[in-house]
Design an enzyme around this catalytic site. Structure first.
Site, PDB file in Angstrom:
ATOM      1  N   ARG A   1       1.079  -9.640   1.651  1.00  0.00           N
ATOM      2  CA  ARG A   1       0.847  -9.502   3.087  1.00  0.00           C
ATOM      3  C   ARG A   1       0.591  -8.037   3.359  1.00  0.00           C
ATOM      4  NH1 ARG A   1       5.086  -7.648   6.609  1.00  0.00           N
ATOM      5  NH2 ARG A   1       6.960  -7.217   5.386  1.00  0.00           N
TER       6      ARG A   1
ATOM      7  N   PRO B   1      -1.008  -0.630   6.656  1.00  0.00           N
ATOM      8  CA  PRO B   1      -2.056  -1.497   6.098  1.00  0.00           C
ATOM      9  C   PRO B   1      -2.634  -0.925   4.806  1.00  0.00           C
ATOM     10  CG  PRO B   1      -2.397  -1.147   8.458  1.00  0.00           C
ATOM     11  CD  PRO B   1      -1.290  -0.219   8.033  1.00  0.00           C
ATOM     12  N   SER B   2      -3.128  -1.818   3.955  1.00  0.00           N
ATOM     13  CA  SER B   2      -3.823  -1.458   2.713  1.00  0.00           C
ATOM     14  C   SER B   2      -2.971  -0.618   1.777  1.00  0.00           C
ATOM     15  CB  SER B   2      -5.129  -0.709   3.016  1.00  0.00           C
ATOM     16  OG  SER B   2      -5.886  -1.420   3.953  1.00  0.00           O
ATOM     17  N   ARG B   3      -1.676  -0.785   1.867  1.00  0.00           N
ATOM     18  CA  ARG B   3      -0.733  -0.089   0.964  1.00  0.00           C
ATOM     19  C   ARG B   3      -0.757   1.430   1.118  1.00  0.00           C
ATOM     20  NH1 ARG B   3       0.510  -4.787   0.946  1.00  0.00           N
ATOM     21  NH2 ARG B   3       0.814  -6.109  -0.893  1.00  0.00           N
ATOM     22  N   LEU B   4      -1.285   1.910   2.270  1.00  0.00           N
ATOM     23  CA  LEU B   4      -1.318   3.365   2.491  1.00  0.00           C
ATOM     24  C   LEU B   4      -0.067   3.766   3.274  1.00  0.00           C
ATOM     25  CD1 LEU B   4      -5.130   3.781   3.238  1.00  0.00           C
ATOM     26  CD2 LEU B   4      -3.897   4.221   1.106  1.00  0.00           C
TER      27      LEU B   4
END
Ligand code: FMN
Length: 211
Positions: free
Chosen positions: A8, A187-190
């Site tokens: 997720r 978001p986006s693992r950042l």
């Protein structure tokens, strides 16, 4: 089990640290937010200790007090964790609050709290928990649950009509943080990460970390 499908995205807020000079105040602030957001059991934290043979050992305990310089939990001093801390005071704590996509990671030194602090806290516990502290030889092998329940019954009889004193083997530990990292999922693992390190002058310095 196909873990690779269990993904997720995190939609957390931009990390906000208000107490730039005092990360322990910031822990209090994040904890308050977790409560306001109805995170279940926000006081549950993973405590890691080091065993005599050098292996890390982890289990959940409940945060019971935060002072200006330390976090306090209570346990049985004869338990595995109790003995490990007495042997090696280096510990780690970790909070993960899924509902707000936040983690706090702490390393520090643990010391027993004063008898007075333990007595005062023990006195606030429900009677059944006080009996439990006497009954449980925490982390030692048990032959059967009947044995434990009989012990509880016996203690209930012994203490009937009396105040229950704190057993000497039960009390608190204070963890004095030396390193505190605040993590906010993005978001986006950042993800956003900010780490505070305590210097030898007892000042906190901070830096951002790559996710
Ligand atoms: C949500 C939760 C809260 C817990 N809180 C405590 C606690 O505050 N103190 C404690 O001694 N054990 C607590 N436990 C039990 C510990 O995780 C652990 O099983 C027990 O303390 C024995 O650990 P040890 O053998 O490493 O000493 C809790 C467990 C859970 C799942």
């Amino acid at each position: 089990m196909e873990f690779e499908k269990d993904r997720r995205d995190y939609i957390g807020d931009i990390i906000d640290i208000k107490n730039n000079d005092d990360p322990i105040l910031e822990i209090k602030r994040w904890y308050q937010l977790a409560k306001e957001e109805n995170v279940p059991d926000p006081d549950a934290m993973t405590l890691s200790t080091i065993s005599k043979d050098g292996f890390p050992e982890s289990r959940v305990v409940l945060l019971r007090q935060i002072n200006s310089d330390s976090l306090i939990f209570f346990t049985n001093y004869n338990s595995q964790k109790g003995q490990e801390i007495i042997n090696n005071d280096k510990t780690a704590l970790n909070f993960y609050w899924k509902e707000i996509d936040r983690q706090i990671r702490i390393t520090g030194i643990a010391l027993k709290v004063s008898d007075e602090v333990s007595d005062n806290y023990f006195a606030t516990r429900p009677r059944a928990s006080q009996i439990g502290a006497w009954a449980s030889n925490q982390s030692q092998p048990l032959d059967s649950y009947d044995e434990l329940h009989n012990k509880v019954q016996q203690l209930n009889n012994d203490f009937d009509g009396k105040d229950i004193p704190r057993p000497k083997h039960w009390g608190g530990f204070k963890v004095y943080p030396r390193k505190i990292e605040f993590w906010q999922g993005q978001p986006s693992r950042l993800h956003h990460r900010i780490r505070f390190d305590l210097t030898s002058k007892q000042e906190w310095i901070r830096c951002l970390l790559n996710p």
